[in-house]
Design a protein around this motif. Structure first.
Motif, mmCIF file in Angstrom:
data_model
loop_
_atom_site.group_PDB
_atom_site.id
_atom_site.type_symbol
_atom_site.label_atom_id
_atom_site.label_comp_id
_atom_site.label_asym_id
_atom_site.label_seq_id
_atom_site.Cartn_x
_atom_site.Cartn_y
_atom_site.Cartn_z
ATOM 1 N N SER A 71 -5.220 4.970 -9.104
ATOM 2 C CA SER A 71 -4.974 3.927 -8.112
ATOM 3 C C SER A 71 -3.487 3.774 -7.848
ATOM 4 O O SER A 71 -3.053 3.630 -6.696
ATOM 5 C CB SER A 71 -5.563 2.587 -8.594
ATOM 6 O OG SER A 71 -6.967 2.634 -8.643
ATOM 7 N N ARG A 74 -2.265 6.732 -5.811
ATOM 8 C CA ARG A 74 -2.713 6.695 -4.422
ATOM 9 C C ARG A 74 -1.802 5.839 -3.550
ATOM 10 O O ARG A 74 -1.594 6.138 -2.377
ATOM 11 C CB ARG A 74 -4.142 6.148 -4.379
ATOM 12 C CG ARG A 74 -4.795 6.213 -2.998
ATOM 13 C CD ARG A 74 -6.232 5.733 -3.058
ATOM 14 N NE ARG A 74 -7.021 6.506 -3.992
ATOM 15 C CZ ARG A 74 -7.574 6.003 -5.116
ATOM 16 N NH1 ARG A 74 -7.416 4.722 -5.412
ATOM 17 N NH2 ARG A 74 -8.283 6.763 -5.908
ATOM 18 N N TYR A 75 -1.250 4.778 -4.134
ATOM 19 C CA TYR A 75 -0.467 3.832 -3.328
ATOM 20 C C TYR A 75 1.023 3.902 -3.620
ATOM 21 O O TYR A 75 1.747 2.940 -3.388
ATOM 22 C CB TYR A 75 -0.989 2.414 -3.560
ATOM 23 C CG TYR A 75 -2.436 2.253 -3.152
ATOM 24 C CD1 TYR A 75 -2.805 2.344 -1.811
ATOM 25 C CD2 TYR A 75 -3.438 2.054 -4.093
ATOM 26 C CE1 TYR A 75 -4.133 2.219 -1.427
ATOM 27 C CE2 TYR A 75 -4.770 1.931 -3.718
ATOM 28 C CZ TYR A 75 -5.106 2.008 -2.385
ATOM 29 O OH TYR A 75 -6.427 1.901 -2.008
ATOM 30 N N SER A 76 1.497 5.045 -4.136
ATOM 31 C CA SER A 76 2.931 5.146 -4.438
ATOM 32 C C SER A 76 3.582 6.367 -3.823
ATOM 33 O O SER A 76 4.634 6.805 -4.283
ATOM 34 C CB SER A 76 3.150 5.146 -5.959
ATOM 35 O OG SER A 76 2.539 6.286 -6.560
ATOM 36 N N SER A 77 2.977 6.931 -2.788
ATOM 37 C CA SER A 77 3.668 8.008 -2.081
ATOM 38 C C SER A 77 4.885 7.424 -1.361
ATOM 39 O O SER A 77 4.936 6.226 -1.075
ATOM 40 C CB SER A 77 2.738 8.669 -1.071
ATOM 41 O OG SER A 77 2.410 7.763 -0.037
ATOM 42 N N CYS A 80 4.064 5.632 1.897
ATOM 43 C CA CYS A 80 3.339 4.384 1.668
ATOM 44 C C CYS A 80 4.292 3.291 1.205
ATOM 45 O O CYS A 80 4.227 2.148 1.682
ATOM 46 C CB CYS A 80 2.246 4.616 0.624
ATOM 47 S SG CYS A 80 1.193 3.186 0.311
ATOM 48 N N ARG A 84 5.227 -0.230 3.256
ATOM 49 C CA ARG A 84 5.008 -1.535 2.654
ATOM 50 C C ARG A 84 6.293 -2.339 2.556
ATOM 51 O O ARG A 84 6.303 -3.554 2.808
ATOM 52 C CB ARG A 84 4.409 -1.359 1.257
ATOM 53 C CG ARG A 84 2.944 -1.020 1.237
ATOM 54 C CD ARG A 84 2.083 -2.230 1.455
ATOM 55 N NE ARG A 84 2.371 -3.289 0.511
ATOM 56 C CZ ARG A 84 1.701 -4.425 0.430
ATOM 57 N NH1 ARG A 84 0.693 -4.651 1.254
ATOM 58 N NH2 ARG A 84 2.019 -5.346 -0.452
ATOM 59 N N TRP A 167 4.719 -3.781 -3.732
ATOM 60 C CA TRP A 167 3.419 -4.333 -4.090
ATOM 61 C C TRP A 167 3.448 -5.624 -4.894
ATOM 62 O O TRP A 167 2.468 -6.374 -4.884
ATOM 63 C CB TRP A 167 2.616 -3.297 -4.881
ATOM 64 C CG TRP A 167 2.325 -2.062 -4.103
ATOM 65 C CD1 TRP A 167 2.917 -0.834 -4.243
ATOM 66 C CD2 TRP A 167 1.378 -1.915 -3.037
ATOM 67 N NE1 TRP A 167 2.401 0.057 -3.339
ATOM 68 C CE2 TRP A 167 1.447 -0.573 -2.593
ATOM 69 C CE3 TRP A 167 0.475 -2.786 -2.433
ATOM 70 C CZ2 TRP A 167 0.643 -0.103 -1.561
ATOM 71 C CZ3 TRP A 167 -0.327 -2.304 -1.409
ATOM 72 C CH2 TRP A 167 -0.236 -0.982 -0.980
ATOM 73 N N THR A 220 -2.142 -7.740 -4.075
ATOM 74 C CA THR A 220 -3.034 -6.654 -3.716
ATOM 75 C C THR A 220 -2.345 -5.322 -3.957
ATOM 76 O O THR A 220 -1.153 -5.167 -3.695
ATOM 77 C CB THR A 220 -3.462 -6.732 -2.242
ATOM 78 O OG1 THR A 220 -2.288 -6.706 -1.410
ATOM 79 C CG2 THR A 220 -4.260 -8.003 -1.978
ATOM 80 N N LEU A 221 -3.085 -4.382 -4.501
ATOM 81 C CA LEU A 221 -2.646 -2.999 -4.631
ATOM 82 C C LEU A 221 -3.660 -2.173 -3.866
ATOM 83 O O LEU A 221 -4.750 -1.881 -4.369
ATOM 84 C CB LEU A 221 -2.597 -2.570 -6.096
ATOM 85 C CG LEU A 221 -2.254 -1.088 -6.339
ATOM 86 C CD1 LEU A 221 -0.864 -0.770 -5.808
ATOM 87 C CD2 LEU A 221 -2.363 -0.735 -7.813
ATOM 88 N N GLY A 222 -3.320 -1.859 -2.620
ATOM 89 C CA GLY A 222 -4.290 -1.182 -1.775
ATOM 90 C C GLY A 222 -5.508 -2.059 -1.568
ATOM 91 O O GLY A 222 -5.428 -3.146 -1.020
ATOM 92 N N ARG A 223 -6.665 -1.596 -2.052
ATOM 93 C CA ARG A 223 -7.904 -2.351 -1.906
ATOM 94 C C ARG A 223 -8.188 -3.249 -3.098
ATOM 95 O O ARG A 223 -9.217 -3.922 -3.133
ATOM 96 C CB ARG A 223 -9.066 -1.380 -1.713
ATOM 97 C CG ARG A 223 -8.954 -0.541 -0.452
ATOM 98 C CD ARG A 223 -10.109 0.425 -0.330
ATOM 99 N NE ARG A 223 -10.004 1.248 0.865
ATOM 100 C CZ ARG A 223 -10.865 2.198 1.187
ATOM 101 N NH1 ARG A 223 -11.897 2.439 0.401
ATOM 102 N NH2 ARG A 223 -10.702 2.896 2.294
#
Length: 239
Positions: A71, A74-77, A80, A84, A167, A220-223
Motif C-alpha cells: 500500500s 502504491r502511493y509513493s511514486s 503521486c 498530492r 499524506w 487517508t492513504l489512497g483508499r
C-alpha cells in the motif's frame, strides 16, 4: 503543532518552482531518523537493485501506519507524491486566504513560496499554518527534478519528508521523522478499528466529525482511511 484549519479544495494550480540553492544534485544523505535514508549496506546494493522494488524504504512507514508495504509503495511514486503535495499546497493557500478580508490567495502564495513568513504573520494568520505551507513549498521545490532520468528513481530515496507532506496530518510530521523505529503501530484502518473496538464504521465516521466534542483524527492513504490507535483506546472499549 496543531493543524486546526479545515482545508477546502481549490481549483488553483501550483506552477513548478525552481530548485533552491544546493538542491540541484538531489542527493539523499544518510539520516538515522529518516526512514527513507540508506545505510551502508543498502547504499552498496542500491545500484544493482531493480528500481521498482525497494522493500527497506517501505518497512518503517508501513509499520507506523499499520498498512502493508504494498500500500505504501502504491502511493509513493514520484508523480503521486508531487500531485498530492501540490494539492495540499492549494488547500493550505485557500484556507489561509479565507482568513484575509481581501481573500488574496496570490499574496499568500507569493510570500509562502519565497519563505517570507513575516509578511503573512503580520496579517494575523496562524503561525502553524504558515509554517506548514512554507515547508510544503520547500519540499515541492526539492521534487522538481532537472534531470529527467531522476524521475525513474523511487521518490523515497530522495526525501522521506515527501511522503509525510503528501499524506500525513501536519501535527504528526515530527513524530514520524523523529522515530527511526516504532515500538508499536500508531494508526489503524477503518475496517480494522471497527473489528477491534465496539463500534461500527458509521460510528467511527460520526466520531471523526468536527461537530463531535473531540473528533477522532483521521487521514487517508489512497483508499485507506486511518485512525489514531491512542485516540481509539481512549474513546472505545476493545473487544
Amino acid at each position: 503543532m496543531s493543524k486546526s484549519l479545515q482545508h477546502t479544495p481549490s481549483t488553483e494550480s501550483v506552477a513548478p518552482l525552481p530548485l533552491r540553492d544546493g538542491l540541484a544534485s538531489n542527493q539523499q544523505s544518510e539520516d538515522p531518523f529518516n526512514p527513507f535514508s540508506l545505510d551502508d549496506a543498502q547504499r552498496n546494493t542500491h545500484a544493482t537493485r531493480n528500481s521498482q522494488s525497494h522493500p527497506f524504504r517501505y518497512a518503517h512507514i508501513a509499520h507506523y501506519l499499520g498498512v502493508s508495504q504494498d500500500s505504501v509503495r502504491r502511493y509513493s511514486s514520484l508523480g503521486c507524491l508531487q500531485e498530492r503535495i501540490r494539492s495540499n499546497i492549494n488547500n493550505c493557500v485557500q484556507s489561509l486566504a479565507e482568513r484575509l478580508p481581501s481573500h488574496d490567495a496570490a499574496f499568500i502564495r507569493a510570500n509562502a513560496s519565497a519563505n517570507r513568513s513575516h509578511y503573512l504573520t503580520s496579517r494575523g494568520l496562524p503561525a502553524d499554518a504558515i509554517d506548514e505551507l512554507v515547508k510544503l513549498y520547500e519540499i515541492a521545490d526539492e521534487l522538481e527534478w532537472t534531470d529527467p532520468e531522476l524521475n525513474d528513481i523511487p521518490a523515497g530515496h530522495t526525501l522521506g519528508e515527501a511522503f509525510m507532506a503528501a499524506w500525513m496530518p501536519y501535527r504528526f510530521w515530527n513524530e514520524f521523522m523523529e522515530c527511526s523505529s516504532m515500538p508499536e503501530t500508531c494508526w489503524m484502518s477503518k475496517a480494522q478499528a471497527a473489528l477491534a473496538y465496539r463500534v461500527s464504521e458509521h460510528g467511527l465516521y460520526d466520531h471523526a466529525q468536527p461537530t463531535c466534542g473531540r473528533p477522532l483524527t483521521t487521514m487517508t492513504l489512497g483508499r485507506h482511511r486511518l485512525y489514531r490507535i491512542d485516540e481509539l483506546n481512549r474513546r472505545f472499549q476493545k473487544r
